[in-house]
Design an enzyme around this catalytic site. Structure first.
Site, mmCIF file in Angstrom:
data_model
loop_
_atom_site.group_PDB
_atom_site.id
_atom_site.type_symbol
_atom_site.label_atom_id
_atom_site.label_comp_id
_atom_site.label_asym_id
_atom_site.label_seq_id
_atom_site.Cartn_x
_atom_site.Cartn_y
_atom_site.Cartn_z
ATOM 1 N N ASP A 82 0.853 -1.192 0.000
ATOM 2 C CA ASP A 82 0.000 0.000 0.000
ATOM 3 C C ASP A 82 0.894 1.250 0.000
ATOM 4 O O ASP A 82 2.070 1.176 0.410
ATOM 5 C CB ASP A 82 -0.891 -0.052 1.256
ATOM 6 C CG ASP A 82 -2.120 0.834 1.158
ATOM 7 O OD1 ASP A 82 -2.523 1.188 0.034
ATOM 8 O OD2 ASP A 82 -2.689 1.165 2.220
ATOM 9 N N HIS A 178 -8.393 8.591 4.942
ATOM 10 C CA HIS A 178 -8.023 7.446 5.778
ATOM 11 C C HIS A 178 -8.379 7.725 7.240
ATOM 12 O O HIS A 178 -8.118 8.820 7.734
ATOM 13 C CB HIS A 178 -6.509 7.199 5.690
ATOM 14 C CG HIS A 178 -6.034 6.775 4.335
ATOM 15 N ND1 HIS A 178 -4.891 7.270 3.750
ATOM 16 C CD2 HIS A 178 -6.542 5.878 3.445
ATOM 17 C CE1 HIS A 178 -4.722 6.691 2.556
ATOM 18 N NE2 HIS A 178 -5.705 5.853 2.348
ATOM 19 N N HIS A 206 -10.220 4.166 -1.690
ATOM 20 C CA HIS A 206 -9.475 4.289 -0.426
ATOM 21 C C HIS A 206 -10.394 4.807 0.677
ATOM 22 O O HIS A 206 -11.479 5.333 0.407
ATOM 23 C CB HIS A 206 -8.279 5.225 -0.618
ATOM 24 C CG HIS A 206 -7.120 4.533 -1.284
ATOM 25 N ND1 HIS A 206 -5.915 4.305 -0.661
ATOM 26 C CD2 HIS A 206 -7.019 3.972 -2.517
ATOM 27 C CE1 HIS A 206 -5.110 3.653 -1.487
ATOM 28 N NE2 HIS A 206 -5.758 3.445 -2.627
ATOM 29 N N GLY A 207 -9.925 4.663 1.911
ATOM 30 C CA GLY A 207 -10.697 5.195 3.045
ATOM 31 C C GLY A 207 -12.021 4.495 3.225
ATOM 32 O O GLY A 207 -13.034 5.126 3.539
ATOM 33 N N GLY A 208 -12.034 3.186 3.066
ATOM 34 C CA GLY A 208 -13.295 2.445 3.126
ATOM 35 C C GLY A 208 -13.960 2.429 4.494
ATOM 36 O O GLY A 208 -15.188 2.431 4.582
ATOM 37 N N THR A 231 -8.463 0.945 8.851
ATOM 38 C CA THR A 231 -8.822 1.343 10.220
ATOM 39 C C THR A 231 -9.747 0.328 10.889
ATOM 40 O O THR A 231 -9.602 0.044 12.081
ATOM 41 C CB THR A 231 -9.488 2.741 10.181
ATOM 42 O OG1 THR A 231 -8.569 3.640 9.565
ATOM 43 C CG2 THR A 231 -9.813 3.242 11.575
HETATM 44 P P1 13P Z 1 -9.240 3.247 6.043
HETATM 45 O O1 13P Z 1 -8.177 3.199 7.098
HETATM 46 O O2 13P Z 1 -10.057 4.477 6.159
HETATM 47 O O3 13P Z 1 -10.067 2.019 6.034
HETATM 48 O O4 13P Z 1 -8.514 3.358 4.635
HETATM 49 C C1 13P Z 1 -7.775 2.292 4.151
HETATM 50 C C2 13P Z 1 -6.975 2.658 2.956
HETATM 51 O O5 13P Z 1 -7.424 3.346 2.072
HETATM 52 C C3 13P Z 1 -5.604 2.113 2.879
HETATM 53 O O6 13P Z 1 -4.904 2.598 1.781
#
Ligand code: 13P
Length: 284
Positions: A82, A178, A206-208, A231
């Site tokens: 990543d 994120h 990203h940032g799911g 996260t």
């Molecule tokens: P989160 O931490 O918000 O789930 O994002 C994960 C991500 O996009 C890792 O690249």
């Protein structure tokens, strides 16, 4: 099977419009738990490693772990690095056998990002590996100001980057970040549709963590075949350990805590795989 090229996993998901959970793991326990969840649901999965955890664990140890845990896995899995701005770490992971990398040169100018990304794609191809690209950095949720969706490059710049570099998957900023959102984020889903229509490649979301089920299904239907979750794993892993200690004061037997943590991480992973529609999609 079981380790297959990242592109194969993503292209199938993209074609059928389901999402593949791309989950950041932090150690052996979480890697094994996410793989076990995928196996149980017969879902393809992408295991993601951050530069920090690769360095902390050691590249060789992390890859040995990956090989040991995937030896008997029957569902399609891939190992992804990543957000990595460091070319030497990218080279080392590709040479070792990582399936794909996200070259994160979002702090550089788009031109310089493009120039270096072309090199990274050529390098990855030598190993049969794949590359995710990005041209806008993602903020942490706590840094969000509300106008993130507007702070992006034009569609023309994004499309030119994708076509010139030949990246296999692209990670656009659409108002995502994120971390843990304070409120449901406002996402520019049209941008996903526009990028997919202009390039025909899958998009990485990203940032799911913290997006709603409706946001996931809308974005996946538009072409977000790779859905990143980090996260949520950290919370499941840490909170289950904390809860165990709170419920069993004085019980310092590590395997009992690990068992609780493994169960929590598996549940979190299965929850997201079901939400993204990847349950039962393993083709092996
Ligand atoms: P989160 O931490 O918000 O789930 O994002 C994960 C991500 O996009 C890792 O690249």
């Amino acid at each position: 099977m079981p380790v297959v090229p990242t592109k194969e996993i993503l292209d199938r998901a993209f074609g059928e419009r389901y999402g593949v959970a791309a989950i950041n793991v932090v150690n052996d326990l979480t890697m094994e738990a996410v793989l076990a969840a995928a196996e149980e649901l017969k879902a393809p999965v992408i295991i993601q490693t951050s530069v920090k955890h690769v360095k902390m664990t050691g590249l060789d140890a992390m890859f040995a772990m990956w090989q040991a845990y995937t030896k008997d896995v029957t569902v399609p899995v891939a190992l992804h690095l990543d957000h990595c701005p460091e070319r030497d770490v990218i080279s080392a992971c590709l040479a070792k056998g990582w399936s794909s990398v996200l070259f994160d040169a979002s702090k550089l100018s788009v031109e310089e990002n493009k120039r270096q990304c072309i090199e990274v794609v050529a390098e990855a191809r030598r190993y049969g590996a794949h590359v995710e690209g990005e041209i806008e950095g993602f903020k942490r949720t706590e840094e969000m100001t509300g106008d993130e969706a507007k702070q992006v490059q034009t569609l023309e710049v994004a499309v030119d980057f994708i076509k010139a570099t030949g990246v296999d998957v692209f990670a656009p900023a659409i108002g995502n970040a994120h971390g843990m959102y304070k409120t449901t984020p406002t996402l520019d889903s049209q941008r996903v549709t526009d990028i997919v229509a202009a390039t025909g490649i899958p998009v990485a979301l990203h940032g799911g963590t913290g997006m709603t089920p409706e946001q996931f299904s809308d974005l996946i239907s538009r072409g977000c075949a790779k859905v990143n979750i980090s996260t949520a794993l950290k919370i499941a892993f840490m909170k289950s350990g904390y809860d165990f200690m709170t419920e069993h004061p004085g019980d310092y037997d590590p395997p009992k805590i690990f068992t609780a943590q493994r169960a929590a991480v598996m549940e979190m992973a299965k929850h997201h795989m079901r939400l993204f529609g990847s349950e039962g999609k393993a083709w092996t």
